[in-house]
Design a protein around this motif. Sequence first.
Motif, PDB file in Angstrom:
ATOM      1  N   GLY A 114      37.510  30.587  38.237  1.00 26.63           N
ATOM      2  CA  GLY A 114      36.228  31.264  39.458  1.00 26.63           C
ATOM      3  C   GLY A 114      35.166  30.363  39.550  1.00 26.63           C
ATOM      4  N   THR A 130      41.236  31.991  41.114  1.00 23.92           N
ATOM      5  CA  THR A 130      41.260  33.303  40.450  1.00 23.92           C
ATOM      6  C   THR A 130      40.289  34.550  40.320  1.00 23.92           C
ATOM      7  OG1 THR A 130      40.543  32.507  38.496  1.00 23.92           O
ATOM      8  CG2 THR A 130      42.840  31.864  38.567  1.00 23.92           C
ATOM      9  N   ILE A 131      39.508  33.897  41.012  1.00 22.67           N
ATOM     10  CA  ILE A 131      38.062  35.148  41.010  1.00 22.67           C
ATOM     11  C   ILE A 131      36.615  34.655  42.511  1.00 22.67           C
ATOM     12  CG2 ILE A 131      36.219  36.176  39.945  1.00 22.67           C
ATOM     13  CD1 ILE A 131      36.740  34.503  36.830  1.00 22.67           C
ATOM     14  N   PRO A 132      37.653  36.400  43.271  1.00 17.31           N
ATOM     15  CA  PRO A 132      36.953  35.007  44.090  1.00 17.31           C
ATOM     16  C   PRO A 132      35.830  36.284  44.068  1.00 17.31           C
ATOM     17  CG  PRO A 132      38.747  37.027  44.795  1.00 17.31           C
ATOM     18  CD  PRO A 132      38.579  36.733  43.215  1.00 17.31           C
ATOM     19  N   PRO A 182      45.979  35.120  46.714  1.00 14.07           N
ATOM     20  CA  PRO A 182      45.650  36.971  45.951  1.00 14.07           C
ATOM     21  C   PRO A 182      46.192  37.334  44.988  1.00 14.07           C
ATOM     22  CG  PRO A 182      45.988  36.492  48.216  1.00 14.07           C
ATOM     23  CD  PRO A 182      47.022  35.151  47.459  1.00 14.07           C
ATOM     24  N   THR A 206      44.434  37.237  41.592  1.00 12.22           N
ATOM     25  CA  THR A 206      43.119  38.497  41.406  1.00 12.22           C
ATOM     26  C   THR A 206      44.004  39.678  40.449  1.00 12.22           C
ATOM     27  OG1 THR A 206      43.789  39.715  43.762  1.00 12.22           O
ATOM     28  CG2 THR A 206      41.851  37.726  43.112  1.00 12.22           C
ATOM     29  N   LEU A 236      42.143  41.278  37.545  1.00 13.15           N
ATOM     30  CA  LEU A 236      40.611  41.287  36.948  1.00 13.15           C
ATOM     31  C   LEU A 236      40.000  42.238  36.832  1.00 13.15           C
ATOM     32  CD1 LEU A 236      39.103  38.711  40.467  1.00 13.15           C
ATOM     33  CD2 LEU A 236      39.479  38.655  37.706  1.00 13.15           C
ATOM     34  N   GLN A 246      34.211  43.021  37.142  1.00 13.91           N
ATOM     35  CA  GLN A 246      34.488  41.731  37.574  1.00 13.91           C
ATOM     36  C   GLN A 246      35.078  41.631  39.109  1.00 13.91           C
ATOM     37  OE1 GLN A 246      37.144  39.068  35.694  1.00 13.91           O
ATOM     38  NE2 GLN A 246      35.476  37.722  35.100  1.00 13.91           N
ATOM     39  N   THR A 247      35.634  42.690  39.725  1.00 11.71           N
ATOM     40  CA  THR A 247      35.861  43.228  41.122  1.00 11.71           C
ATOM     41  C   THR A 247      34.574  43.667  41.983  1.00 11.71           C
ATOM     42  OG1 THR A 247      38.088  43.001  40.720  1.00 11.71           O
ATOM     43  CG2 THR A 247      37.260  43.768  43.449  1.00 11.71           C
ATOM     44  N   GLY A 297      31.858  40.027  42.036  1.00 14.42           N
ATOM     45  CA  GLY A 297      32.530  40.070  43.167  1.00 14.42           C
ATOM     46  C   GLY A 297      31.856  40.404  44.850  1.00 14.42           C
ATOM     47  N   ARG A 312      43.571  42.811  48.495  1.00 12.34           N
ATOM     48  CA  ARG A 312      42.818  42.082  47.874  1.00 12.34           C
ATOM     49  C   ARG A 312      42.861  40.575  49.244  1.00 12.34           C
ATOM     50  NH1 ARG A 312      40.907  42.181  42.369  1.00 12.34           N
ATOM     51  NH2 ARG A 312      42.424  44.141  41.270  1.00 12.34           N
ATOM     52  N   MET A 325      39.467  38.156  49.161  1.00 12.27           N
ATOM     53  CA  MET A 325      39.318  36.735  48.806  1.00 12.27           C
ATOM     54  C   MET A 325      38.803  35.906  49.976  1.00 12.27           C
ATOM     55  SD  MET A 325      42.727  34.376  46.765  1.00 12.27           S
ATOM     56  CE  MET A 325      42.272  34.822  45.474  1.00 12.27           C
TER      57      MET A 325
END
Length: 411
Positions: A98, A141-143, A180, A183, A186, A190-191, A194, A244, A248
């Motif tokens: 991320g 990997t982490i939007p 996507p 993710t 996640l 964390q989602t 973000g 997702r 993203m």
Amino acid sequence: MNDFTYQVPTKFVFGRGAVDETGSELAELGYECALVVYGRGSVVRTGTLDRVLTSLDKAGVRHAQLGGARPNPEVGLVRDGVAAARADGCDVVLAVGGGSAIDTAKAIALGVPYGGDVWDLYMKKAQVVAEGKLPVACVLTIPAAGSEASASSVIQNDEVALKRGLSTELNRPQLAVMDPELTFTLPPYQTAAGVTDMCAHIMERYFGSTGPVPVTDQIACGLVRSLIECAPRVIEDPEDYDARANIMWAGTQAHNDIAGLGRGAKPNSRAGGWESHALDHELSAHFPQVTHGAGLAVVMPAWMRYVWRSAPERWLSFGRDVFGIEPVDVVEDCIDATPEEAIEDAVLATIDEIQAFFCSLGMPRTLGELGVGAGDIDALLETLRQNKGAEIGELQRLTMDDCRRIYESCL
């Protein structure tokens, strides 16, 4: 609409299985040796790193590895990365992760041609240079941070409890691989953090001193509406691919500057004053366990309640276009309300809706929930002053006393 200059050099490879194309994409761009930068385990546990390395091997792209990028990335790892990139003759820095991994990669890329300490660049003691600077690529990997297409990089120095940002067009990655499906694993927190960070990137630009810019404003509001629609879906069903994917892509649009075009004071300047980010950066600098989005969920609504009178029309337009809130509705609900009271009620209702959305995703409402108390405010203000000077802000200039009141309102 103000003048602007806009150029995004990033090639986006987006979709199911895109991660397996990383090596061929880098080879097509002519790169021969990548320094692969990643975090503290998730990309290893999920098999993402292995897929990336396999794709590099298949494409004939040599690689060295640098693990350990953490949330609120620290300059020590950047220094290690600069040395590794030089020693291994890397011609590209590839982040897998991320915003923290990508910001670390950006800092390494800037530091390779510089003869001194890379921290000098973030302290503005030296200028970044294009000659010898390595290009950056990433597998997202982490939007959240939008670093996969932004001109920004934020690095922390634990030794002095400072967190500094560096914005330059040289930071924009050449390649962003966005799958996507990566993710799906996640965690909900964390989602949510973000999504909150994405909203903040959009709203920092929207609530600036420039008046209406209809096209850009509707892009901004449309992105927020999409996030409000999609975020609860992935909290309920982490493998909702369409939700997702939209989250993203929204994260990229939130911070590649498209949501602020025509709002910057100068053609090459970012729109907005970024007051909430400034306030939150001190939280995570002193309390590294504070997730960036979680801190923003607390300080941004507090900043809004403190400054909205400087431009009530901005909140009225946002409330109308995102939440359907109109001052006339407030008047009808309270027959004795004056127009001024109706405006205030509509603005505060808008801010309440923003904070309620964050909280509905599991974000905190107060600093206390983050382990920050009244006794910590002096230290926050001291490093804020070191970073930004005696005043911050664009919409309304804020002294350190103003910032103290905002922090106190978050307790």
